[in-house]
Design an enzyme around this catalytic site. Structure first.
Site, PDB file in Angstrom:
ATOM      1  N   GLU A 139      41.359  52.920  45.122  1.00 40.07           N
ATOM      2  CA  GLU A 139      42.423  53.413  44.234  1.00 40.07           C
ATOM      3  C   GLU A 139      42.001  54.722  43.590  1.00 40.07           C
ATOM      4  O   GLU A 139      41.233  54.720  42.625  1.00 40.07           O
ATOM      5  CB  GLU A 139      42.743  52.392  43.127  1.00 40.07           C
ATOM      6  N   GLU A 184      39.693  43.717  41.760  1.00 37.68           N
ATOM      7  CA  GLU A 184      38.925  44.078  40.559  1.00 37.68           C
ATOM      8  C   GLU A 184      38.414  42.849  39.819  1.00 37.68           C
ATOM      9  O   GLU A 184      38.624  42.699  38.614  1.00 37.68           O
ATOM     10  CB  GLU A 184      39.786  44.925  39.615  1.00 37.68           C
TER      11      GLU A 184
HETATM   12  C1  GAL Z   1      43.974  48.920  38.724  1.00 36.61           C
HETATM   13  C2  GAL Z   1      44.597  47.761  39.476  1.00 36.61           C
HETATM   14  C3  GAL Z   1      45.947  48.176  40.055  1.00 36.61           C
HETATM   15  C4  GAL Z   1      46.779  48.829  38.995  1.00 36.61           C
HETATM   16  C5  GAL Z   1      46.023  49.989  38.394  1.00 36.61           C
HETATM   17  C6  GAL Z   1      46.755  50.699  37.285  1.00 36.61           C
HETATM   18  O1  GAL Z   1      42.950  48.518  37.922  1.00 36.61           O
HETATM   19  O2  GAL Z   1      43.752  47.344  40.518  1.00 36.61           O
HETATM   20  O3  GAL Z   1      46.577  47.044  40.568  1.00 36.61           O
HETATM   21  O4  GAL Z   1      47.083  47.891  38.025  1.00 36.61           O
HETATM   22  O5  GAL Z   1      44.848  49.523  37.825  1.00 36.61           O
HETATM   23  O6  GAL Z   1      47.913  51.221  37.762  1.00 36.61           O
END
Ligand code: GAL
Length: 842
Positions: free
Chosen positions: A251, A182
């Site tokens: 994600e 990110e």
């Molecule tokens: C995303 C990040 C993950 C984790 C998630 C929240 O932005 O890439 O590593 O932190 O948020 O759980």
């Protein structure tokens, strides 16, 4: 050569020959990741290896496979692998090779997100703290020392994986790798240096020639051939930066993380399934659930500040590795339905037609003849009946129906047909015995390891994060003529801290504590202090609760008492102590003596337990023994009788505990409508975390050593060991609309009876259904745990369920009038709601 080596040679040669023949590299095109020449729709799940134990890995991975997952994703956690420069640790729960091989053994693929910045609510975002002290370093920008270190670790991991033949190009399971995490918004904020660094990182990774594609998540500018990917609660409006890259969702947040003092966040599975179906219908071909199993932030691995020890995440597998229903089962059905569409999805582009103002059809019609359709209703309130290919379909609000043959609905994201399981923490038969205590001695801490300085020092610069604790001590001389000593008002001590928690001691007595929050790390302690004439000792114990893992240049954020520190209300007015002589002591005496481990406990004289309960002293070490409870359910310690501290069993750290009470808005939630973490909160007014996972594999049959360090005070004799058990299972399934067309729609090529809706009930391993707490075929009301009979109820509901289910671990009951004697209310759409009690097999 013996036959075993012949065999090994044969396998190696076949992998080699196959790789040469079919170009055994993983590639991609605009539609999908291409493995061995085939485009694939891939379902992936995040399981972070250090958040469970190696003994749990196989079971977690197999359950993921059983849940319809093809790929296991994990970050690589630099700080656990390189605790000091050049010293590597790949042992125990850090044995990443074993983890990847376990994925391979299960026949799944792996996605290795090397980062090495990982965010992940992990201490310091995964960077080792020593990295901050490399001369001239600046994190995640065009900075030579940083780039050198990042390249060194990335190469280390890639060569480790190559040496074990773990990339798909070598016959291994790894089909994808990630560099950075990110970075997009940071790159923008930094301008040219950000862009240079990002481009460098991409090229560095690609240069490692792994034979599998690299991705960068949330990085719109990712240069070819790196694929930019999406993270979020929804990703259906995302497209990659080049038309020849596949649409990947790295994600898909299955829930959300917990912070101490905050509530639990849940994400309804209907909404998660809806989000995934939306992504797939738009042409997305890779979805990774973050998290599929969240697990536990053991030790001091939680990021911060204030990330809780539980990283449950409301994931399909709960913190303990147990299946969370209905989330797991409903997603499993979703995956099965998507897989039925795979051929059409990878071969065709969608045709989108409107079915109403907020309704759409996405149709994939392949030249080969295959056809798959997704019928979507984006209306958050109303169900609709739509006409598609001359057939009628009912779509609940905020839902998608999947038709793998463009005719028959096999799945609707909002219709949860699988069971709900009620999990409870039940008492175990393990008693804690031989309680003893040791008080962290405040007075004599000025030993060789302490040092003095004028002024207030930043905490992590001093501790280098070897401990959560840093003492700041000074003394103040109070003249005997001070008015407060003669009936006047006591002076006030004000301590400004930049984080994260603070306990204030005056002349050895706790005066009070103060805490920051994740949103607001800075806070002030303000309290009246009882000083005496002459010398007074002021001792501030500053406590870190996880180092930050996210935010622009978070590595520069300060921790500790940076002041001002001042006494107010003396005859002279304010006395600023900020530049006084302060003595510093890193960590606790008990930590220095290893009191938490079986080898260290005999270093001090412990005090017998009988005195403990009355004296709830702060800064106290407690220890006890217990025997392993019988059974094989996962275990947890109930710490709700304690305040704040850390807890170990047989020298292994379960993590930080803190009975902080959750504030939030827990007014219930509907699955429908855009999800954000504040929407579905649970546990307001309760301790954020009460139970702390104790992995079974850390126990021996008898004489297990429990040690805890309590900062505030609490009654350790109230600590109990509990077992996580399934106490009941519920199902709540409606009969299909009695419209023959719908029967055809739903039957998907099978006989009508085959596809009549069914209730499936299944207790945990070693359990069976002991009784039916509730059963009603008719128009029952309520939800699992609070079902009630409605106006229509088949009198035989209980006997039917009892006959089919009692004494069994699992049972299936078809929802049809014939199963319940007769139709209890003709022309009414009925449902069957059941709650069955699970009990251990005797
Ligand atoms: C995303 C990040 C993950 C984790 C998630 C929240 O932005 O890439 O590593 O932190 O948020 O759980």
């Amino acid at each position: 050569m013996n036959s075993v080596s012949n065999w090994v040679l044969f396998i190696c040669l076949s992998v080699f020959v196959e790789c040469v023949l079919v170009q055994c590299r993983v590639t991609y095109d605009r539609k999908a990741i291409v493995i061995n020449g085939q485009r694939r729709i891939l379902i992936s799940g995040s399981i972070h290896y250090p958040r469970s134990t190696p003994e749990m890995w196989e079971d977690l991975i197999n359950k993921a496979k059983e849940g319809g997952v093809d790929v296991i994703e994990t970050y690589v956690f630099w700080n656990v692998h390189e605790p000091s420069p050049g010293n590597y640790n790949f042992e125990g729960k850090y044995d990443i090779v074993r983890f990847i091989k376990t994925i391979q053994k299960a026949g799944l693929y792996a996605h290795l997100r090397i980062g090495p910045y990982v965010c992940a609510e992990w201490n310091f975002g995964g960077f080792p703290v020593w990295l901050k002290y490399v001369p001239g370093i600046s994190f995640r920008t065009d900075n030579e020392p940083f780039k050198m270190a990042m390249k060194g670790f990335t190469e280390k991991i890639v060569s480790l994986m190559k040496s074990k033949n773990l990339f798909e190009s070598q016959g291994g399971p790894i089909i994808l790798s990630q560099i950075e995490n990110e970075y997009g918004s940071q790159a923008k904020a930094l301008g040219a240096p950000g862009h240079h660094y990002m481009t460098w990182a991409a090229n560095m990774a690609v240069g490692l020639d792994t034979g599998v594609p690299w991705v960068m998540c949330k990085e719109d500018d990712a240069p070819d051939p790196v694929i930019n990917t999406c993270n979020g609660f929804y990703c259906d409006s995302f497209s990659p930066n080049k038309p020849y890259k596949p649409i990947i969702w790295t994600e898909a947040w299955s829930g959300w993380f917990t912070e101490f003092g905050g509530p639990i966040h849940q994400r309804p599975v209907q909404d998660l399934a809806f989000a995934v179906a939306r992504f797939i219908q738009k042409g997305g071909s890779f979805v990774n659930y973050y998290m599929y199993h969240g697990g536990t932030n053991f030790g001091r691995s939680a990021g911060g500040p204030f990330i809780a020890t539980s990283y449950d995440y409301d994931a399909p597998l709960d913190e303990y590795g147990l299946i969370r229903q209905p989330k797991y089962g409903h997603l499993k059905e979703l995956h099965r339905s998507i897989k039925l569409c795979e051929q059409a999805l990878v071969s065709a582009d969608p045709t989108v037609t409107s079915l109403g103002s907020l309704q759409q059809a996405h149709v994939y019609s392949a030249e080969s003849g295959g056809c798959a359709a997704f019928l979507a209703n984006y209306d958050t309130k109303s169900a609709v009946r739509v006409l598609f290919n001359n057939m009628h379909y009912n779509l609940p609000p905020w839902s998608i129906s999947i038709l793998p043959d463009c005719r028959n609905v096999v799945f609707n994201t909002a219709k949860v047909g699988v069971q709900t399981s009620q999990m409870e923490m039940l008492p175990s038969n393990a008693e804690m015995f031989s309680w003893e205590t040791f008080n962290e001695d405040l007075s004599s801490s000025e030993d060789s390891s302490s040092f003095s300085a004028h002024g207030l020092l930043e905490q992590i610069n001093v501790t280098r994060d070897t401990s959560d604790y840093l003492w700041y001590k000074t003394s103040v001389d109070i003249g005997s003529s001070e008015s407060f000593l003669h009936g006047g008002e006591l002076p006030t001590l004000i301590v400004q801290s930049t984080g994260h928690a603070l306990h204030v001691f005056v002349n050895g007595q706790l005066s009070g504590s103060a805490f920051g929050t994740r949103q607001n790390r800075r806070f002030a302690f303000k309290g009246k202090v009882n000083l005496r004439a002459g010398s007074n000792k002021i001792a501030l114990l500053s406590v870190a609760v996880g180092l930050p893992n996210v935010g622009g240049h978070y590595e520069q954020w300060n921790t500790g008492v940076l002041g001002p520190v001042a006494l107010h209300g003396l005859d002279q007015g304010k006395w600023d102590l900020s530049w006084a002589k302060w003595t510093y002591q890193v960590g606790l005496k008990g930590e220095a003596m290893n009191l938490n481990s079986p080898n260290g406990i005999s270093a001090v004289d412990w005090m017998q337990g009988s005195l403990i309960a009355q004296k709830q002293q702060p800064l106290t070490w407690h220890k006890a023994y217990f025997n392993a409870p019988d059974g094989d359910e996962p275990l947890a310690l109930d710490m709700s009788g304690m305040g704040k501290g850390q807890v170990w069993v047989n020298g292994q750290s379960l993590g930080r505990y803190w009975t902080a009470y959750a504030t939030g808005n827990c007014n219930g939630c509907s699955y429908s409508g855009t999800f954000r973490p504040p929407k579905c909160q649970l546990g307001c007014g309760q301790p954020t975390q009460k139970w702390y996972h104790l992995p079974r594999s850390w126990l021996k049959p008898t004489q297990n050593l429990l040690v805890l360090f309590e900062e505030l005070g609490g009654d350790p004799t109230r600590i109990t060991l509990v077992k996580r058990s399934m106490t009941s299972v519920c199902a709540d399934v409606a009969e299909y609309h009695p419209n023959i067309k719908n029967w055809q729609i739903e039957s998907y090529g099978r006989t009508e009876e085959f596809h009549k809706p069914k209730v499936h009930l299944r207790c945990g391993p070693g359990q069976s259904i002991s009784s039916i707490k509730f059963a009603s075929f008719g128009t029952p009301l309520g939800t699992c745990g609070t079902f009630q009979q409605g106006t229509c109820h088949a009198p035989s509901s209980y006997t039917t369920l009892e006959r089919k289910c009692i004494g069994r671990q699992r049972c299936t009951v078809t929802i049809s009038n014939s199963n319940f004697g007769q139709d209890p209310c003709p022309n009414v759409l009925k449902r069957l709601s059941v709650e069955a009690i699970c009990a251990p097999l005797t």
